[in-house]
Design a protein around this motif. Structure first.
Motif, short mmCIF file in Angstrom:
data_model
loop_
_atom_site.label_atom_id
_atom_site.label_comp_id
_atom_site.label_asym_id
_atom_site.label_seq_id
_atom_site.Cartn_x
_atom_site.Cartn_y
_atom_site.Cartn_z
N ARG A 112 0.82 -1.22 0.00
CA ARG A 112 0.00 0.00 0.00
C ARG A 112 0.84 1.26 0.00
NH1 ARG A 112 -4.92 -0.78 4.00
NH2 ARG A 112 -5.20 1.32 3.20
N SER A 113 2.11 1.16 0.46
CA SER A 113 2.96 2.34 0.49
C SER A 113 4.43 1.97 0.29
CB SER A 113 2.80 3.11 1.81
OG SER A 113 3.29 2.33 2.89
N LEU A 114 5.17 2.93 -0.24
CA LEU A 114 6.60 2.79 -0.46
C LEU A 114 7.26 4.03 0.11
CD1 LEU A 114 9.01 1.32 -1.76
CD2 LEU A 114 8.41 2.43 -3.93
N ALA A 115 8.22 3.85 0.99
CA ALA A 115 8.90 4.97 1.64
C ALA A 115 10.38 4.94 1.31
CB ALA A 115 8.70 4.89 3.15
N LEU A 116 11.03 6.08 1.53
CA LEU A 116 12.47 6.18 1.32
C LEU A 116 13.00 7.36 2.11
CD1 LEU A 116 12.96 8.84 -0.72
CD2 LEU A 116 12.05 7.23 -2.38
N ARG A 127 9.86 13.71 -5.65
CA ARG A 127 8.51 14.25 -5.84
C ARG A 127 8.02 13.95 -7.25
NH1 ARG A 127 7.40 19.84 -2.54
NH2 ARG A 127 6.61 18.68 -0.77
N ALA A 128 8.89 14.08 -8.22
CA ALA A 128 8.52 13.79 -9.61
C ALA A 128 8.17 12.31 -9.79
CB ALA A 128 9.65 14.19 -10.56
N MET A 129 8.63 11.47 -8.87
CA MET A 129 8.33 10.03 -8.91
C MET A 129 7.11 9.69 -8.05
SD MET A 129 10.54 8.33 -10.75
CE MET A 129 11.98 8.85 -11.64
N GLU A 132 6.09 12.05 -1.45
CA GLU A 132 5.88 13.30 -0.75
C GLU A 132 6.58 13.25 0.60
OE1 GLU A 132 4.58 16.16 -1.72
OE2 GLU A 132 4.14 15.30 -3.69
N PRO A 133 7.22 14.37 1.00
CA PRO A 133 7.87 14.40 2.32
C PRO A 133 6.85 14.25 3.44
CG PRO A 133 8.56 16.26 0.95
CD PRO A 133 7.40 15.59 0.25
N MET A 154 10.21 10.25 2.90
CA MET A 154 9.18 10.48 1.89
C MET A 154 8.39 9.20 1.65
SD MET A 154 11.38 12.80 -0.84
CE MET A 154 9.91 13.50 -1.63
N VAL A 155 7.12 9.36 1.28
CA VAL A 155 6.24 8.21 1.09
C VAL A 155 5.45 8.39 -0.21
CG1 VAL A 155 4.28 6.90 2.04
CG2 VAL A 155 6.03 7.83 3.56
#
Length: 158
Positions: A112-116, A127-129, A132-133, A154-155
């Motif tokens: 459901r989510s991908l973070a980095l 952000r272009a990918m 969002e912070p 960012m997520v």
């Protein structure tokens, strides 16, 4: 990614992230724990870039240059450990396809989510990918400190 790719991954990581050293063992462990989330971009047998993603609790950041010891059983939240391309390949359109391929794979697994953690002033790139912070709490702020002053959690929804 295959075990034989690891030296090239380590060399690429060292070139792309000189301030965020991670030993070969870190990459070997991530490949062993979640091989389906480890990708390389190669020219012949030479690794020119890589992406590593694996299940990880939302809101948590793995410590740099350390073993994970295992992965959580849940498969809703994932962590994009690294995306690195050697200089000659940057800006040539290689990143979006692999990020989207990984996102599609994770969605198919129930993600459901991908973070980095964004480093090296890369927030606009991420952000272009679609990332969002996130405003970090005190615990996350402390963990981000080891990544440098510009580190941002960012997520992206999958």
């Amino acid at each position: 990614m295959e075990p034989a790719d690891i030296p090239g991954v380590v060399a690429t990581a060292a070139a792309c992230f000189p301030d965020h050293f991670e030993a070969q063992g870190c990459f070997e462990e991530r490949l062993a724990l979640f091989p389906q989330g480890c990708f390389v971009l190669a020219s012949g047998e030479e690794v020119r870039g890589y992406l590593i993603v694996y299940p990880w609790p939302a809101g948590a950041v793995p410590p740099l240059n350390s073993a994970l010891g295992g992965l959580p059983d849940q498969r809703e939240a994932f962590y994009l450990h690294d995306l690195a391309l050697q200089d000659p390949l940057r800006g040539k359109g290689h990143t979006r396809p692999i990020v989207e391929q990984a996102a599609a794979m994770l969605r198919a697994m129930g993600g459901r989510s991908l973070a980095l953690v964004s480093v090296n002033d890369s927030v606009p790139f991420w952000r272009a990918m679609g990332f969002e912070p996130v405003v970090p709490d005190a615990s996350l702020t402390a963990k981000l400190a080891s990544y440098g002053e510009d580190a941002r959690y960012m997520v992206r929804a999958l």
